[in-house]
Write an enzyme that holds these catalytic residues in place. Structure first.
Site, PDB file in Angstrom:
ATOM      1  N   CYS A   1      -1.111   5.497   7.718  1.00 37.59           N
ATOM      2  CA  CYS A   1      -0.178   6.481   7.167  1.00 37.59           C
ATOM      3  C   CYS A   1      -0.740   7.909   7.184  1.00 37.59           C
ATOM      4  O   CYS A   1      -1.149   8.440   6.151  1.00 37.59           O
ATOM      5  CB  CYS A   1       0.254   6.121   5.754  1.00 37.59           C
ATOM      6  SG  CYS A   1       1.686   7.121   5.281  1.00 37.59           S
TER       7      CYS A   1
ATOM      8  N   GLN B   1       0.799  -1.232   0.000  1.00 34.46           N
ATOM      9  CA  GLN B   1       0.000   0.000   0.000  1.00 34.46           C
ATOM     10  C   GLN B   1       0.837   1.290   0.000  1.00 34.46           C
ATOM     11  O   GLN B   1       0.404   2.305  -0.572  1.00 34.46           O
ATOM     12  CB  GLN B   1      -0.957   0.001   1.195  1.00 34.46           C
ATOM     13  CG  GLN B   1      -1.909  -1.184   1.214  1.00 34.46           C
ATOM     14  CD  GLN B   1      -2.702  -1.289   2.518  1.00 34.46           C
ATOM     15  OE1 GLN B   1      -3.078  -0.303   3.117  1.00 34.46           O
ATOM     16  NE2 GLN B   1      -2.952  -2.514   2.952  1.00 34.46           N
TER      17      GLN B   1
ATOM     18  N   ASP C   1      -2.409  -2.106  11.961  1.00 37.02           N
ATOM     19  CA  ASP C   1      -3.341  -0.979  12.022  1.00 37.02           C
ATOM     20  C   ASP C   1      -4.546  -1.209  12.927  1.00 37.02           C
ATOM     21  O   ASP C   1      -5.184  -0.250  13.357  1.00 37.02           O
ATOM     22  CB  ASP C   1      -3.873  -0.674  10.610  1.00 37.02           C
ATOM     23  CG  ASP C   1      -2.779  -0.234   9.649  1.00 37.02           C
ATOM     24  OD1 ASP C   1      -1.644   0.003  10.104  1.00 37.02           O
ATOM     25  OD2 ASP C   1      -3.068  -0.124   8.443  1.00 37.02           O
TER      26      ASP C   1
ATOM     27  N   CYS D   1       7.593   7.605   8.439  1.00 37.48           N
ATOM     28  CA  CYS D   1       6.709   8.173   7.427  1.00 37.48           C
ATOM     29  C   CYS D   1       7.559   8.938   6.411  1.00 37.48           C
ATOM     30  O   CYS D   1       8.051  10.027   6.717  1.00 37.48           O
ATOM     31  CB  CYS D   1       5.691   9.091   8.108  1.00 37.48           C
ATOM     32  SG  CYS D   1       4.372   9.552   6.988  1.00 37.48           S
TER      33      CYS D   1
HETATM   34  C1  LIG Z   1      -1.988   5.448   0.595  1.00 34.69           C
HETATM   35  C2  LIG Z   1      -1.170   4.770   1.650  1.00 34.69           C
HETATM   36  C3  LIG Z   1       0.118   5.189   1.881  1.00 34.69           C
HETATM   37  C4  LIG Z   1       0.886   4.578   2.852  1.00 34.69           C
HETATM   38  N1  LIG Z   1       2.190   4.963   3.025  1.00 34.69           N
HETATM   39  C5  LIG Z   1       2.975   4.312   3.913  1.00 34.69           C
HETATM   40  C6  LIG Z   1       4.363   4.631   4.013  1.00 34.69           C
HETATM   41  O1  LIG Z   1       4.877   5.488   3.311  1.00 34.69           O
HETATM   42  N2  LIG Z   1       5.114   3.939   4.910  1.00 34.69           N
HETATM   43  C7  LIG Z   1       4.579   2.942   5.682  1.00 34.69           C
HETATM   44  O2  LIG Z   1       5.319   2.321   6.448  1.00 34.69           O
HETATM   45  N3  LIG Z   1       3.261   2.642   5.628  1.00 34.69           N
HETATM   46  C8  LIG Z   1       2.443   3.290   4.754  1.00 34.69           C
HETATM   47  N4  LIG Z   1       1.111   2.947   4.642  1.00 34.69           N
HETATM   48  C9  LIG Z   1       0.484   2.130   5.694  1.00 34.69           C
HETATM   49  C10 LIG Z   1       0.676   0.615   5.541  1.00 34.69           C
HETATM   50  O3  LIG Z   1       0.401   0.204   4.243  1.00 34.69           O
HETATM   51  C11 LIG Z   1      -0.235  -0.060   6.549  1.00 34.69           C
HETATM   52  O4  LIG Z   1       0.014   0.463   7.831  1.00 34.69           O
HETATM   53  C12 LIG Z   1      -0.012  -1.570   6.594  1.00 34.69           C
HETATM   54  O5  LIG Z   1      -0.167  -2.153   5.331  1.00 34.69           O
HETATM   55  C13 LIG Z   1      -0.986  -2.182   7.580  1.00 34.69           C
HETATM   56  O6  LIG Z   1      -0.817  -3.568   7.645  1.00 34.69           O
HETATM   57  P1  LIG Z   1      -1.913  -4.472   8.390  1.00 34.69           P
HETATM   58  O7  LIG Z   1      -1.424  -5.849   8.298  1.00 34.69           O
HETATM   59  O8  LIG Z   1      -2.234  -3.891   9.701  1.00 34.69           O
HETATM   60  O9  LIG Z   1      -3.220  -4.271   7.499  1.00 34.69           O
HETATM   61  P2  LIG Z   1      -3.411  -4.644   5.973  1.00 34.69           P
HETATM   62  O10 LIG Z   1      -2.098  -4.768   5.270  1.00 34.69           O
HETATM   63  O11 LIG Z   1      -4.383  -3.654   5.442  1.00 34.69           O
HETATM   64  O12 LIG Z   1      -4.028  -6.106   6.025  1.00 34.69           O
HETATM   65  C14 LIG Z   1      -5.248  -6.405   6.639  1.00 34.69           C
HETATM   66  C15 LIG Z   1      -5.736  -7.718   6.026  1.00 34.69           C
HETATM   67  O13 LIG Z   1      -6.819  -8.198   6.782  1.00 34.69           O
HETATM   68  C16 LIG Z   1      -7.755  -8.742   5.896  1.00 34.69           C
HETATM   69  N5  LIG Z   1      -9.064  -8.757   6.547  1.00 34.69           N
HETATM   70  C17 LIG Z   1      -9.908  -7.712   6.743  1.00 34.69           C
HETATM   71  N6  LIG Z   1     -11.021  -8.124   7.355  1.00 34.69           N
HETATM   72  C18 LIG Z   1     -10.869  -9.456   7.572  1.00 34.69           C
HETATM   73  C19 LIG Z   1     -11.689 -10.447   8.165  1.00 34.69           C
HETATM   74  N7  LIG Z   1     -12.909 -10.170   8.639  1.00 34.69           N
HETATM   75  N8  LIG Z   1     -11.230 -11.727   8.219  1.00 34.69           N
HETATM   76  C20 LIG Z   1      -9.997 -12.039   7.726  1.00 34.69           C
HETATM   77  N9  LIG Z   1      -9.180 -11.125   7.137  1.00 34.69           N
HETATM   78  C21 LIG Z   1      -9.618  -9.863   7.066  1.00 34.69           C
HETATM   79  C22 LIG Z   1      -7.700  -7.853   4.683  1.00 34.69           C
HETATM   80  O14 LIG Z   1      -8.188  -8.502   3.523  1.00 34.69           O
HETATM   81  C23 LIG Z   1      -6.214  -7.525   4.598  1.00 34.69           C
HETATM   82  O15 LIG Z   1      -5.520  -8.390   3.739  1.00 34.69           O
HETATM   83  C24 LIG Z   1       0.336   3.533   3.644  1.00 34.69           C
HETATM   84  C25 LIG Z   1      -0.980   3.096   3.400  1.00 34.69           C
HETATM   85  C26 LIG Z   1      -1.722   3.693   2.414  1.00 34.69           C
HETATM   86  C27 LIG Z   1      -3.116   3.180   2.136  1.00 34.69           C
END
Ligand SMILES: Cc1cc2nc3c(=O)[nH]c(=O)nc-3n(C[C@H](O)[C@H](O)[C@H](O)COP(=O)(O)OP(=O)(O)OC[C@H]3O[C@@H](n4cnc5c(N)ncnc54)[C@H](O)[C@@H]3O)c2cc1C
Length: 440
Positions: free
Chosen positions: A190, A70, A326, A369
């Site tokens: 982010c 992302q 997150d 960031c």
């Molecule tokens: C535009 C943008 C820019 C960003 N820029 C940066 C940056 O520059 N540097 C940085 O470090 N980070 C950045 N980030 C943030 C980073 O991408 C996220 O913090 C990170 O991907 C979060 O990881 P996660 O595993 O918590 O959630 P995610 O990677 O979002 O994964 C969550 C997963 O849970 C699954 N899920 C949801 N509901 C359920 C359910 N009920 N049952 C089973 N599975 C489920 C989803 O399908 C998904 O695959 C950015 C994000 C965005 C959108």
């Protein structure tokens, strides 16, 4: 389909009952470690424990067939990358030693140690890691969904794979007028990205000659430009140089695509509404955790985030429940960079818990960031809990630098796919000790 599911179940040592008499023909599974969510945090933790535990003792519950990096969506919105550059098949990023259940959690009972899925299956776990991230709540802003799906509305968001290329098309179509960028009144991932895309849009408009006939406006719910003062001071200079109008405590309430108007409300005085015309509107949508977690009174805090200890990442009530990324209520900046650090802490603590010992590793709140300020320039903010800077490079990172831009564009994605998702990257602390041992 059901026959296939049964057959694949028979070969799995994790199954305790395959043949259900229920009308939906649901399966019951049993595993040692269940990882709910196969995004950045889930894949990373699954990779670590798939190496430690036996084959198929780790289950990953994840509904999507695609996995996205992302952080690159900001550069997709600015035309530097394509959405295809950010995408891989989920199967290719999950560890082969783990079992993938391609389904979604709809409820979790931490007292019984059971998760129910949308397809009607039941998964019993000994330990669970919740890594379900944040989802976009477009419907909380009337008119937004309609505007996003209309190709000619001028409304987009870099916060979704289906719309981040639209941001780039909107930037190219923009021919002057008001370009408005928003930051919502909820926790978001982010928190730097809403202003990064505004800075890159400004740069693009200067290159194409449209900046002189336009106004760039950043409407943020926050009272400051950025939560860490050291970087906020630098960003205010960027804002001034670029002549961007910043309106603090200003929250998007409604989009009226037919009139090309956006309605904003003052965060402190809800009776104060402002209507602004737009020619381009970039929306950072409100976000929340998935419903099954948000509504679970045993696991979530009052705001709907997984209620964990901010140092150990262990659930405050259920020792066999951990959280990463997150969806938890740790008060850090929600970034992939934070997950790199969290995954090592969680690994050590969960191993202790499995050995019936108390968790001993502490997460310091590290997050990073990369604040893109121009094409080719970036302020690489790095900090720990309470907004204390914690920099890796041997120079003042609040200065705009070219090296930080190429780290964001090329190095970090490489490290994500090849090291972090495989469970081999724990953040830059090791590098920092070598190249910046006395820095803060
Ligand atoms: C535009 C943008 C820019 C960003 N820029 C940066 C940056 O520059 N540097 C940085 O470090 N980070 C950045 N980030 C943030 C980073 O991408 C996220 O913090 C990170 O991907 C979060 O990881 P996660 O595993 O918590 O959630 P995610 O990677 O979002 O994964 C969550 C997963 O849970 C699954 N899920 C949801 N509901 C359920 C359910 N009920 N049952 C089973 N599975 C489920 C989803 O399908 C998904 O695959 C950015 C994000 C965005 C959108």
């Amino acid at each position: 389909m059901n026959i296939l599911r049964k057959l694949s179940s028979i070969s799995s040592p994790g199954i305790i009952r395959n043949f259900s008499v229920s009308p939906v023909n649901s399966a019951n599974y049993k595993c040692k470690l269940l990882v709910v969510g196969g995004g950045s945090g889930g894949c990373t933790i699954a990779a670590k424990f798939a190496r430690k535990l036996k084959k198929d003792e780790v289950f990953v519950l994840e509904p999507s067939t695609e996995h996205y990096y992302q952080p690159l969506w900001t550069l997709v919105g600015a035309g530097v990358k394509t959405v295809a550059d950010t995408r891989r098949q989920e199967a290719s990023v999950l560890p082969s030693n783990a079992k993938w259940i391609k389904d979604r959690a709809v409820s979790i009972d931490p007292k019984k140690g059971v998760v129910h899925t949308k397809n009607g299956d039941e998964i019993q776990y000994e330990y669970v890691v919740i890594a379900v991230g944040l989802k976009n709540d477009y419907d909380k802003v009337p008119g937004l969904s309609q505007a996003l799906t209309d190709e000619n509305s001028g409304v987009s968001t870099i916060y979704a794979p289906e719309y981040c290329e639209k941001t780039w098309r909107d930037l190219q179509r923009f021919n002057g007028g008001n370009a408005i960028f928003t930051f919502p009144d909820t926790l978001i991932k982010c928190p730097g990205a809403p202003q990064k895309i505004a800075y890159l849009a400004d740069s693009y408009f200067r290159m194409t000659g449209t900046r002189s006939k336009s106004k760039v406006i950043f409407n943020t719910c926050l009272p400051v430009i950025f939560g860490v003062k050291k970087y906020a001071d630098s960003l205010l200079k960027v804002v001034e140089r670029k002549q961007i109008d910043v309106n603090y405590k200003t929250v998007l309430l409604e989009v009226r695509p037919d009139k090309k108007e956006a309605v904003f409300v003052n965060k402190d005085d809800k009776s104060k509404h402002t209507t602004m015309g737009y020619d381009l509107l970039h929306v950072t949508p409100p976000m929340s955790t998935p419903e099954f977690l948000r509504t679970n009174k045993e696991l979530a805090d009052v705001c709907g985030y997984l209620d964990v200890d901010k140092y150990t990442l262990q659930h405050k009530k259920y020792p066999n429940v951990y959280g990463i990324g997150d969806c938890t209520n740790t008060p850090n900046s929600k970034t992939a960079a934070a997950i790199a650090k969290q995954c090592h802490v969680l690994e050590l603590n969960l191993v202790n818990t499995m050995a019936e010992q108390a968790p001993s590793a502490n997460y310091n709140g590290y997050g990073a960031c990369p604040l893109l300020t121009e094409y080719g320039k970036c302020i690489l903010a790095e900090f720990v809990y309470d907004g204390v800077p914690h920099e890796t490079l041997p120079f003042d990172q609040s200065r705009e630098s070219t090296i930080a831009y190429y780290m964001k564009k090329d190095l970090f994605p490489f490290m994500y796919w090849n090291m972090m998702l495989k469970g081999y990257y724990h953040g830059p602390e090791f590098i920092r000790k070598i190249i910046n041992p006395f820095g803060n």
